[in-house]
Write an enzyme that holds these catalytic residues in place. Structure first.
Site, short mmCIF file in Angstrom:
data_model
loop_
_atom_site.label_atom_id
_atom_site.label_comp_id
_atom_site.label_asym_id
_atom_site.label_seq_id
_atom_site.Cartn_x
_atom_site.Cartn_y
_atom_site.Cartn_z
CB SER A 2 15.17 13.09 23.52
OG SER A 2 14.73 12.45 22.54
CB SER B 116 12.02 14.21 17.10
OG SER B 116 11.29 15.37 18.14
CB CYS B 117 16.35 12.05 19.36
SG CYS B 117 14.97 11.50 20.18
CG PHE B 118 18.39 17.51 19.18
CD1 PHE B 118 18.60 18.62 18.78
CD2 PHE B 118 18.04 17.81 20.33
CE1 PHE B 118 18.11 19.49 19.24
CE2 PHE B 118 16.79 17.97 20.68
CZ PHE B 118 16.68 19.44 19.50
CB THR C 38 16.06 12.33 14.40
OG1 THR C 38 15.17 13.08 15.30
CG2 THR C 38 16.60 11.22 14.68
#
Length: 895
Positions: A696, A260-262, A334
């Site tokens: 991340s 998961s990420c920004f 995400t």
């Protein structure tokens, strides 16, 4: 059976609670006394669905927590769950593990049999080293790696896909039988048990996660071959997945790995020792030194700072989801990112793709950390810069009274000149700068011998100076010009309306108290205050990090650590400048507004207000045909309006009667308040395709405060880098594992090479690039794959004709290349056209870079316009059969 769990972090706490649910008597041990006290009160420091309920169910019954190691004397099994953080190269820090082992040695009797289970993620060989440390004790050491996924860790604990147990000697049945008794619950559910040796068990954990990354990189690599041989990667992936030996998971080409990420432009709040800074995820990743960075987080009761464990980035080609909440707040992440949701009074975790409209998130508020008095040692700060060479100190008393002490350090040709005129080179006094403290504010700094403007060598951020900072951020700027011989001069200016006498006089009084000279200019209804001081400009720009104009203004990090009364004085200056009081409902109600075009200023102000218990809304808009985004921060609700309204001074008197005449105490709109956080609802969910880097972070409590003050979960960690390091530590080159990262970074380069290989030489070739922005229906060029590809084409000598359906995207592209001529010369080798058919006229090839539905265009007409019928479809968007029937050569991604 009695069980001890050493370490009550993410793994340890879930292990302790889970074993208590199985019916064992469990003691959790941790060196953090405050955490232990909170756990014994049933307060959970982690946010995992179901965890807090289980903790409250068993605590002070068959589950207790302590800072003492004494309970392990009576324990049959001791689980080691301490942290083993990785450094930037992937090395595991085993100090905490070995420290715990030493504590065990000090506590248990050598003759008493114990089973010691290592659940911490450790490199291969660690269990053997632990047994060597305990060789004189009657213990067996077991490797039992965890496979918990953040966000659903409690579920994973009770529903593992397998249980891995590593032993020293598989013929020694005693520890095996004990571990099977501990995990009887899983045996009864027919969960597979893998009984093996230490090294195998240790390696399984790293290998599992790294293999997922390798699998994804494999399919991405295969997509390149698929292109070469004219195969279809989508069909290949589907067919491969039907084979039970392979399975269909993680076989989507182009997605990449990394959890998961920004989005890179999302912000978070960090502390590097001076106070909170608003910083984008991209900027955080690019920091050279991240060792001492702390992240603003939430510990369940209040805002707090937590250590940054890891920052990373990865290439992402899939949907990003924007969650929009009440009060104009939003976050772009995400689809697999874990989001903290308030449900039935408890904080739970949902993946972004599972979040629904109406779900609730929280905005924590209230102070954090220790508030303190803040003083800026300007001379000390200047000593770290080249500016110190031009700085002087004037203090006649110092020069006279301390001359004999100062004299050996003077660089003057005639030292007695110092005694006569009281002026000393600042760099000369640095070795004995403590002597200055005897004379306090008499020490004046300046950069010109005329001493026209001097400032104190130290400035305390008191109420007055806090207001001055606020005034500067609203009404100020720093300008630079050049004097004789090219000498750089800097000035600070503040500009008010001539009617704002209260604020003008306040600024003048503050400057007079500090002994700082200024000039005034009154013209066309404005009243300016100008200060010519390179040093004071340095203080505001570089020490306080206030910025120099409206576009880069920001709240000083130091302000977040100041005492509450100082924060309010700062806001007083800020709102008096760019704030306004607005009458509503025929003068029956009020709200307060503050406007800024600085994104970081807006986010920082929202956080500062939250620290003071004020929850505001924010609106993004373009005002008066401006192309720059403005942020309008609004404060409503009677009590909040009164608190901020009083900051305006005499101006508030014109509105006070309206506030006093409210017939009822109107609560703020758009949210609900709890004791320590506000509750917002998800109002809209927007999905959009994104190709570019995402970023991340991992924090020590898995939580952080992000854009607009929203509490969110951190990213899921990966073990690829750690596995690479273990290969290298054993003198083995991890060719395939390293390639997993490389493959995911090389996609755009590969696509370019595909085009280049078709033509052999791109020099002089003309291409139509269809799509310019980073996604359809936007003018945003940031992270645009099209722009990166255009740069590559131009560098190879090609001519590019660009097109996008969005007019503003076309304008932005033109302006960008007109400003930066390092790669493209607009009107020579780069053109942007308003018509798609004009764009494709006489081109050697068409390149599709954005996911518009180009199928709707007249491809027969296009075929008659192009020089050569060839299409490079970077988005696999076209109807292949239709295009080929019209005589086009088609090249997609893996098709």
């Amino acid at each position: 059976m009695n069980i001890s769990v050493i370490g009550t972090g993410y793994v340890g706490l879930i292990q302790a609670v889970g074993l208590a649910e199985f019916g064992f008597d469990v003691v959790g041990i941790d060196i953090d006394e405050s955490k232990v006290k909170a756990l014994n009160r049933g307060e959970c420091p982690l946010y995992e669905e179901g965890l807090e309920g289980l903790l409250k169910k068993h605590v002070n019954k068959n589950l207790t927590f302590t800072t003492s190691y004494k309970p392990i004397k009576d324990s049959d099994v001791i689980f080691l769950c301490v942290g083993t953080p990785q450094d930037k190269d992937g090395n595991a820090d085993l100090r905490f593990l070995f420290s715990a082992v030493e504590k065990i040695k000090e506590t248990i009797d050598k003759e008493d049999y114990k089973v010691i289970v290592i659940k911490s993620t450790v490199p291969v060989g660690t269990n053997r080293r632990v047994k060597e440390l305990l060789k004189d004790y009657n213990v067996d050491v077991v490797s039992n790696p965890e496979f918990l996924r953040e966000g659903i860790a409690v579920y994973d604990f009770f529903n593992p896909e397998r249980v891995i147990l590593g032993f020293e000697n598989l013929n020694n049945k005693k520890p095996i039988e004990i571990m099977e008794e501990v995990y009887k619950y899983f045996k009864d559910k027919n969960i597979p048990f893998v009984i093996t040796n230490w090294e195998t068990a240790e390696l399984i954990k790293y290998a599992s996660n790294a293999f997922l990354a390798t699998k994804i990189s494999f399919i991405n690599e295969l997509a390149k071959l698929s292109d070469k041989v004219k195969a279809d990667i989508k069909t290949i992936s589907y067919a491969m997945g039907l084979d039970p030996r392979i399975g269909n998971k993680f076989l989507n080409a182009g997605i990449g790995y990394g959890g998961s990420c920004f989005h890179p432009d999302e912000v978070l709040f960090i502390d590097r020792g001076r106070g909170l800074e608003c910083i984008t995820f991209k900027e955080l990743f690019e920091l050279e030194d991240k060792d001492n960075v702390k992240i603003l987080s939430f510990d369940g009761e209040k805002l707090s700072l937590k250590k940054l464990k890891l920052a990373s980035k990865r290439y992402y080609n899939d949907d990003l989801i924007t969650l929009r909440f009440n009060l104009g707040r939003e976050i772009k992440i995400t689809k697999d990112h874990p989001v903290v949701i308030l449900e039935d009074g408890e904080l739970k975790i949902k993946l972004t793709s599972d979040v629904k409209e109406g779900d609730k998130v929280i905005l924590p508020y209230g102070n954090f950390g220790e508030e303190r008095e803040i003083e800026i040692d300007i001379l000390e700060e200047l000593s770290k810069t080249d500016l110190i060479e031009k700085v002087w100190i004037h203090n006649k008393d110092l020069a006279t009274n301390e001359f004999n002490i100062i004299k050996p350090y003077l660089s003057n040709k005639y030292p007695h000149d110092v005694k006569r005129n009281g002026t000393i080179r600042a760099k000369d006094i640095l070795p004995i700068k403590e002597i200055l403290d005897k004379y306090g504010s008499k020490n004046r700094l300046f950069t010109a011998k005329s001493k026209s403007t001097t400032i104190p060598y130290k400035i305390k951020i008191d109420k007055d100076f806090a207001r001055l900072i606020g005034y500067y951020l609203s009404e100020g700027w720093i300008s630079k010009d050049y004097g004789r011989n090219g000498v750089v001069r800097k000035r600070i200016g503040l500009c008010f309306g001539i009617h704002e006498e209260e604020y003008i006089n306040d600024v003048k009084n503050i400057l007079n108290k500090l002994g700082i000279k200024y000039i005034e200019k009154i013209k066309d209804g404005s009243h300016s205050i100008l200060i010519s001081s390179k040093i004071l400009a340095y203080v505001f720009e570089n020490i306080l990090n206030c910025g120099i104009n409206c576009y880069n203004k920001n709240i000083p990090p130091q302000m977040f650590n100041a005492k509450e009364e100082i924060k309010w004085e700062f806001l007083k200056g800020l709102f008096r400048g760019d704030g306004g009081i607005v009458r509503l409902n025929n003068n029956k109600n009020l709200n307060i507004e503050f406007a800024t075009v600085s994104k970081k200023m807006a986010h920082s102000l929202l956080i500062l207000l939250q620290l003071l218990g004020i929850v505001a809304s924010v609106k993004k808009c373009y005002n008066n045909k401006s192309t720059t985004m403005a942020y309008i921060i609004r404060i409503n609700g009677l009590e909040q309006v009164k608190k901020i309204g009083e900051l305006f001074g005499k101006k508030w008197e014109n509105y006070k009667d309206i506030a006093e005449s409210y017939k009822r105490n109107i609560e703020p709109l758009g949210y609900k308040k709890s004791d320590n956080f506000a509750i917002l609802e998800v109002k809209e969910i927007i999905k959009e395709h994104y190709s570019g880097y995402v970023y991340s972070v991992e924090t020590e409590n898995s939580l952080l405060i992000t854009s607009y003050g929203i509490l969110i979960h951190n990213c899921f960690p990966k073990d690829v880098k750690a596995l690479i390091k273990q290969f290298e530590n054993n003198n083995i080159e991890p060719i395939l594992i390293k390639a997993t990262d490389i493959v995911n970074e090389e996609q755009i380069k590969w696509f370019f090479e595909k085009i280049k290989n078709y033509y052999g030489n791109l020099n002089g070739k003309t291409f139509a690039v269809l799509g310019l922005a980073f996604k359809p229906n936007t003018d945003d060029l940031r992270e645009s794959r099209a722009i990166k590809l255009i740069d590559m084409l131009l560098e190879s000598g090609a001519i590019v004709k660009g097109f996008d359906y969005v007019e503003k995207a076309r304008e932005n592209t033109i302006n960008m290349y007109k400003l930066d001529k390092s790669k493209g010369f607009y009107g020579y080798n780069l053109y942007v056209l308003d018509d798609l058919y004009e764009t494709v006229k006489n081109v050697d090839g068409i390149i599709i870079t954005v996911e518009y539905d180009f199928n709707k265009e007249d491809w027969e007409k296009i075929g008659n316009l192009v020089k050569e019928k060839v299409v490079f479809d970077g988005r696999n968007i076209l109807d292949v059969e239709k295009i080929k029937k019209l005589g086009f050569k088609y090249y997609g991604v893996g098709r």
